[in-house]
Design a protein around this motif. Structure first.
Motif, PDB file in Angstrom:
ATOM      1  N   GLU A   1       0.833  -1.209   0.000  1.00  0.00           N
ATOM      2  CA  GLU A   1       0.000   0.000   0.000  1.00  0.00           C
ATOM      3  C   GLU A   1       0.865   1.256   0.000  1.00  0.00           C
ATOM      4  N   ASN A   2       1.928   1.260   0.778  1.00  0.00           N
ATOM      5  CA  ASN A   2       2.815   2.429   0.813  1.00  0.00           C
ATOM      6  C   ASN A   2       3.470   2.667  -0.547  1.00  0.00           C
ATOM      7  N   SER A   3       3.794   1.580  -1.249  1.00  0.00           N
ATOM      8  CA  SER A   3       4.362   1.730  -2.584  1.00  0.00           C
ATOM      9  C   SER A   3       3.339   2.351  -3.530  1.00  0.00           C
ATOM     10  N   SER A   4       2.077   1.937  -3.402  1.00  0.00           N
ATOM     11  CA  SER A   4       1.027   2.492  -4.253  1.00  0.00           C
ATOM     12  C   SER A   4       0.816   3.978  -3.979  1.00  0.00           C
ATOM     13  N   ILE A   5       0.885   4.365  -2.703  1.00  0.00           N
ATOM     14  CA  ILE A   5       0.722   5.778  -2.340  1.00  0.00           C
ATOM     15  C   ILE A   5       1.892   6.591  -2.890  1.00  0.00           C
ATOM     16  N   ALA A   6       3.109   6.079  -2.729  1.00  0.00           N
ATOM     17  CA  ALA A   6       4.284   6.786  -3.253  1.00  0.00           C
ATOM     18  C   ALA A   6       4.189   6.937  -4.765  1.00  0.00           C
ATOM     19  N   LEU A   7       3.713   5.908  -5.446  1.00  0.00           N
ATOM     20  CA  LEU A   7       3.561   5.979  -6.894  1.00  0.00           C
ATOM     21  C   LEU A   7       2.557   7.056  -7.277  1.00  0.00           C
ATOM     22  N   SER A   8       1.459   7.143  -6.549  1.00  0.00           N
ATOM     23  CA  SER A   8       0.450   8.148  -6.865  1.00  0.00           C
ATOM     24  C   SER A   8       0.970   9.561  -6.642  1.00  0.00           C
TER      25      SER A   8
ATOM     26  N   ASN B   1       0.236  -1.103 -21.376  1.00  0.00           N
ATOM     27  CA  ASN B   1       0.978  -1.921 -20.410  1.00  0.00           C
ATOM     28  C   ASN B   1       0.551  -1.602 -18.985  1.00  0.00           C
ATOM     29  N   ILE B   2       0.329  -0.319 -18.710  1.00  0.00           N
ATOM     30  CA  ILE B   2      -0.089   0.087 -17.363  1.00  0.00           C
ATOM     31  C   ILE B   2      -1.451  -0.520 -17.037  1.00  0.00           C
ATOM     32  N   SER B   3      -2.356  -0.475 -17.990  1.00  0.00           N
ATOM     33  CA  SER B   3      -3.677  -1.057 -17.766  1.00  0.00           C
ATOM     34  C   SER B   3      -3.579  -2.557 -17.494  1.00  0.00           C
ATOM     35  N   ASP B   4      -2.777  -3.254 -18.289  1.00  0.00           N
ATOM     36  CA  ASP B   4      -2.613  -4.701 -18.097  1.00  0.00           C
ATOM     37  C   ASP B   4      -1.972  -5.015 -16.758  1.00  0.00           C
ATOM     38  N   ARG B   5      -0.921  -4.262 -16.411  1.00  0.00           N
ATOM     39  CA  ARG B   5      -0.219  -4.520 -15.157  1.00  0.00           C
ATOM     40  C   ARG B   5      -1.110  -4.209 -13.962  1.00  0.00           C
ATOM     41  N   SER B   6      -1.912  -3.154 -14.079  1.00  0.00           N
ATOM     42  CA  SER B   6      -2.825  -2.788 -12.997  1.00  0.00           C
ATOM     43  C   SER B   6      -3.852  -3.883 -12.749  1.00  0.00           C
ATOM     44  N   LYS B   7      -4.384  -4.471 -13.821  1.00  0.00           N
ATOM     45  CA  LYS B   7      -5.350  -5.565 -13.665  1.00  0.00           C
ATOM     46  C   LYS B   7      -4.728  -6.754 -12.954  1.00  0.00           C
ATOM     47  N   LYS B   8      -3.505  -7.103 -13.345  1.00  0.00           N
ATOM     48  CA  LYS B   8      -2.838  -8.241 -12.709  1.00  0.00           C
ATOM     49  C   LYS B   8      -2.564  -7.960 -11.233  1.00  0.00           C
ATOM     50  N   LEU B   9      -2.143  -6.732 -10.938  1.00  0.00           N
ATOM     51  CA  LEU B   9      -1.849  -6.374  -9.552  1.00  0.00           C
ATOM     52  C   LEU B   9      -3.115  -6.410  -8.706  1.00  0.00           C
ATOM     53  N   ASN B  10      -4.226  -5.920  -9.233  1.00  0.00           N
ATOM     54  CA  ASN B  10      -5.492  -5.978  -8.499  1.00  0.00           C
ATOM     55  C   ASN B  10      -5.908  -7.424  -8.230  1.00  0.00           C
ATOM     56  N   GLN B  11      -5.663  -8.293  -9.193  1.00  0.00           N
ATOM     57  CA  GLN B  11      -5.961  -9.710  -8.981  1.00  0.00           C
ATOM     58  C   GLN B  11      -5.116 -10.275  -7.845  1.00  0.00           C
ATOM     59  N   ASN B  12      -3.822  -9.905  -7.835  1.00  0.00           N
ATOM     60  CA  ASN B  12      -2.953 -10.354  -6.748  1.00  0.00           C
ATOM     61  C   ASN B  12      -3.477  -9.887  -5.393  1.00  0.00           C
ATOM     62  N   LEU B  13      -3.851  -8.619  -5.307  1.00  0.00           N
ATOM     63  CA  LEU B  13      -4.304  -8.059  -4.038  1.00  0.00           C
ATOM     64  C   LEU B  13      -5.626  -8.678  -3.605  1.00  0.00           C
TER      65      LEU B  13
ATOM     66  N   THR C   1      -7.300   1.313  -4.306  1.00  0.00           N
ATOM     67  CA  THR C   1      -7.859   2.612  -4.695  1.00  0.00           C
ATOM     68  C   THR C   1      -6.795   3.486  -5.344  1.00  0.00           C
ATOM     69  N   GLU C   2      -5.607   3.518  -4.744  1.00  0.00           N
ATOM     70  CA  GLU C   2      -4.510   4.310  -5.309  1.00  0.00           C
ATOM     71  C   GLU C   2      -4.130   3.809  -6.708  1.00  0.00           C
ATOM     72  N   ILE C   3      -4.041   2.501  -6.850  1.00  0.00           N
ATOM     73  CA  ILE C   3      -3.664   1.914  -8.137  1.00  0.00           C
ATOM     74  C   ILE C   3      -4.697   2.262  -9.202  1.00  0.00           C
ATOM     75  N   ASN C   4      -5.966   2.097  -8.848  1.00  0.00           N
ATOM     76  CA  ASN C   4      -7.027   2.345  -9.820  1.00  0.00           C
ATOM     77  C   ASN C   4      -7.104   3.818 -10.205  1.00  0.00           C
ATOM     78  N   GLU C   5      -6.891   4.710  -9.241  1.00  0.00           N
ATOM     79  CA  GLU C   5      -6.937   6.136  -9.557  1.00  0.00           C
ATOM     80  C   GLU C   5      -5.763   6.535 -10.444  1.00  0.00           C
ATOM     81  N   THR C   6      -4.581   5.995 -10.161  1.00  0.00           N
ATOM     82  CA  THR C   6      -3.416   6.279 -11.005  1.00  0.00           C
ATOM     83  C   THR C   6      -3.645   5.794 -12.426  1.00  0.00           C
TER      84      THR C   6
END
Length: 674
Positions: free
Chosen positions: A53-60, A150-162, A178-183
């Protein structure tokens, strides 16, 4: 029209996860025998979940280095602990969670890289627009299309992992999602505006005119390219990619074209064949793809082969040529294996005239005697049938010389030596058995200089003892050899070796290599039946800078690194980065994967002394045998799998895999250069 910069509306700070559970302070390193394993697993899951989660916040917040560092060594350590503890817990879901935590960390890191790349591309796009450079803006906008996808594909895979982690543990990861989806949504919206500003969408339609297709009787395919506003791409030479082959076709005034489908690696029967319209890098048009259905039929080719010379020994050059034809027409771009007995000595592809040529260094693993060189197409149930040709060859035995020296150290008996041919050429990658007195034996493997070095247990303490080194392989074209040396009682050093080399072996390369027989990396039974893409580096007798084979479509001048004489390349020679970026920018993902593999192969060959003719899967196996860390093995496997698809699979490498292969190749080269 103004656009958002792709950044999120939120600006939260990265936080350190806390909870009130007293097991939070439990040190996983101190937990043993399953004690508190459930509580420890829960604490580790919360810790890693917080890091994700902290990584997702930093990315955003555009804090890319922070987003990566949060998932750095500490995350990897916690994951290792979690995997270990998961085996002792009362729940089977912890094993599933461990796999998802690993995949989530990898996907989060890759997502960070892609988002950073997109925002860098966006800055370049804005600059090009401000300067009125429409061509550069189009090139950049097209690259951004690929990155956004690529971002869309990677985001879908990451959401599946979570999601799977939440299902398998009690960790709530909704904030990170939420952070991933908003980014991702922000970038998707930004790209939609750029697409509207700069590019024109297209629609490709295709259909098969003929019901069947074979190599000898290709099927006719018709298609049309329309733009999103209803006009057509008329009277233009356009590039199409059918499966993994590209061709140029001419559209008429209605945007209609015709071409032929001549299958090679396609599977038999009714097939859905993918066609992609590939605009130029600076074109205003976006690509599109469609499929047509056709029945693929098989033809059996004629395979002929020649070799020279007719008699060879270890390390000698064997020039092998195979010709593959159907009704006197050369069959291009099909794989050819050259094998002697059960050993595949080279793999390559046919050129435009249906001919494949390889210069092979005879490996030690082939037994001496009368043998057959088999040139074969390793296909089953494909449009081109599997076929082969055999040519006789005589393999002669090569005499070997072995030297050994030993000395006593605080750790035991230091033993070192060298295995050479009678002509003085080093013999690399062979097992030598060592023994001190009547003690147990140990196998070591010779390095690229034919040298070996290891420390053996000194059961005799300071008594006089004989140290014996033996090379003996029943199925090899190398002769057996034995050497001995004596350690005198109370002596700290060994006497001169008894054997062909009367001088003590000196100046050997350090690095103890324990020799063991390992299974093929990554599920060898499965890999063995894959129709593979291959790249072979012929081994010279003294270094890997001689006689390197170049994959089809490449020239020696295009390879990076020192040339075959050891000189540095000319300043105008394209670097790995240049070639990779050019291939990605032009959406030639197969070429990008090939460039990535070539760079990695060269890096690993030097780094690990893999100087014998090695296929891409053998490169993986030998890297593992040389103790390459697991994380790096994963990187290598990503590059190898993309390369295999690029070279011979019926379909092209998809953009995400090509991008990943190039990224991993950069990482491997960067680590190798550091």
């Amino acid at each position: 029209m103004g656009v958002d910069d792709g950044g999120p509306a939120l600006n939260r700070q990265v936080e350190t996860p806390t909870d009130d559970n007293e097991t939070q302070q439990e040190n996983p390193d101190s937990v043993s025998d399953g004690e508190y394993s459930d509580e420890t697993a829960a604490w580790l899951a919360r810790t890693m979940g917080g890091q994700l989660e902290n990584s997702s916040i930093a990315l955003s917040n555009d804090q890319y280095d922070q987003a990566r560092s949060v998932l750095g060594d500490d995350y990897d350590k916690r994951l290792e602990q979690y995997v270990e503890v998961a085996g002792d817990t009362s729940s089977d879901t912890d094993d599933t969670a461990a796999r998802e935590f690993e995949a989530a960390g990898e996907n989060q890191r890759n997502l960070t890289n892609e988002v950073q790349r997109y925002r860098q591309q966006y800055a370049a796009y804005q600059t090009a627009r401000e300067r009125g450079n429409e061509r550069e803006a189009r090139v950049t906008a097209r690259a951004m299309e690929r990155t956004a996808s690529n971002i869309s594909d990677r985001s879908k895979k990451l959401n599946q992992n979570l999601d799977r982690i939440e299902n398998a543990t009690s960790v709530d990861l909704s904030s990170g999602q939420t952070e991933i989806n908003e980014t991702t949504a922000n970038i998707t919206a930004t790209q939609a505006v750029i697409r509207e500003e700069t590019l024109v969408g297209t629609t490709l339609t295709v259909q098969a005119i003929d019901s069947t297709a074979s190599f000898s009787d290709p099927g006719t395919v018709s298609g049309q390219i329309q733009t999103e506003n209803g006009s057509v791409v008329a009277d233009e030479a356009v590039e199409l990619r059918i499966e993994n082959r590209t061709r140029t076709v001419q559209t008429d005034s209605s945007g209609v074209f015709e071409t032929q489908y001549r299958p090679r690696s396609a599977r038999l029967g009714s097939q859905s064949v993918r066609v992609e319209y590939v605009p130029d890098a600076d074109s205003v048009y976006l690509s599109d793809n469609a499929t047509f259905a056709i029945d693929v039929q098989q033809v059996t080719p004629d395979v002929t082969s020649e070799i020279a010379p007719e008699t060879v020994g270890y390390g000698d050059r064997l020039n092998a040529t195979a010709s593959v034809t159907v009704e006197l027409r050369g069959v291009d771009e099909v794989p050819v294996e050259f094998a002697i007995g059960d050993t595949v000595v080279a793999r390559t592809t046919t050129g435009s005239n249906g001919t494949a040529t390889e210069t092979i260094r005879l490996p030690a693993s082939i037994n001496d005697g009368d043998r057959q060189v088999v040139a074969r197409i390793p296909y089953e149930n494909r449009a081109i049938a599997g076929a082969q040709s055999e040519t006789p060859v005589v393999v002669v035995m090569t005499r070997t010389d072995l030297s050994v020296n030993a000395s006593r150290t605080a750790e035991g008996v230091l033993v070192r030596g060298q295995l050479q041919t009678g002509a003085g050429d080093p013999v690399a990658g062979r097992p030598v058995r060592l023994q001190v007195g009547a003690g147990g034996t140990q196998l070591v493997e010779t390095d690229r200089d034919g040298s070996f070095q290891t420390v053996l247990e000194d059961l005799q303490n300071n008594e006089s003892v004989t140290v014996t080194a033996t090379y003996e392989e029943p199925t090899s074209n190398l002769g057996n050899a034995t050497a001995t040396t004596t350690l005198v009682a109370g002596s700290g050093g060994g006497n001169p070796p008894v054997g062909p080399d009367e001088n003590p072996a000196t100046g050997f390369v350090n690095g103890i290599i324990g020799y063991s027989w390992l299974p093929i990396f990554g599920g060898g039974a499965v890999l063995a039946v894959i129709v593979a893409a291959w790249f072979v580096v012929s081994r010279g007798r003294r270094s890997r800078t001689t006689d390197s084979a170049v994959p089809a479509g490449e020239t020696a001048a295009s390879m990076t690194g020192p040339d075959q004489t050891g000189a540095q390349p000319d300043a105008t020679t394209p670097t790995f980065e240049d070639r990779a970026e050019t291939s990605l920018a032009s959406e030639n993902y197969d070429a990008a994967a090939m460039v990535a593999y070539t760079a990695v192969h060269d890096e690993l060959a030097v780094e690990n002394g893999i100087d014998e003719g090695a296929t891409h899967w053998e490169l993986l196996q030998r890297s593992q045998e040389h103790g390459v860390p697991e994380e790096r093995m994963t990187d290598i496997e990503t590059v190898v799998e993309a390369f295999e698809t690029a070279a011979f699979a019926p379909t092209s490498v998809d953009p995400a895999r090509a991008e990943a292969a190039v990224e991993r190749a950069r990482k491997i080269k960067s680590n190798g250069d550091s």
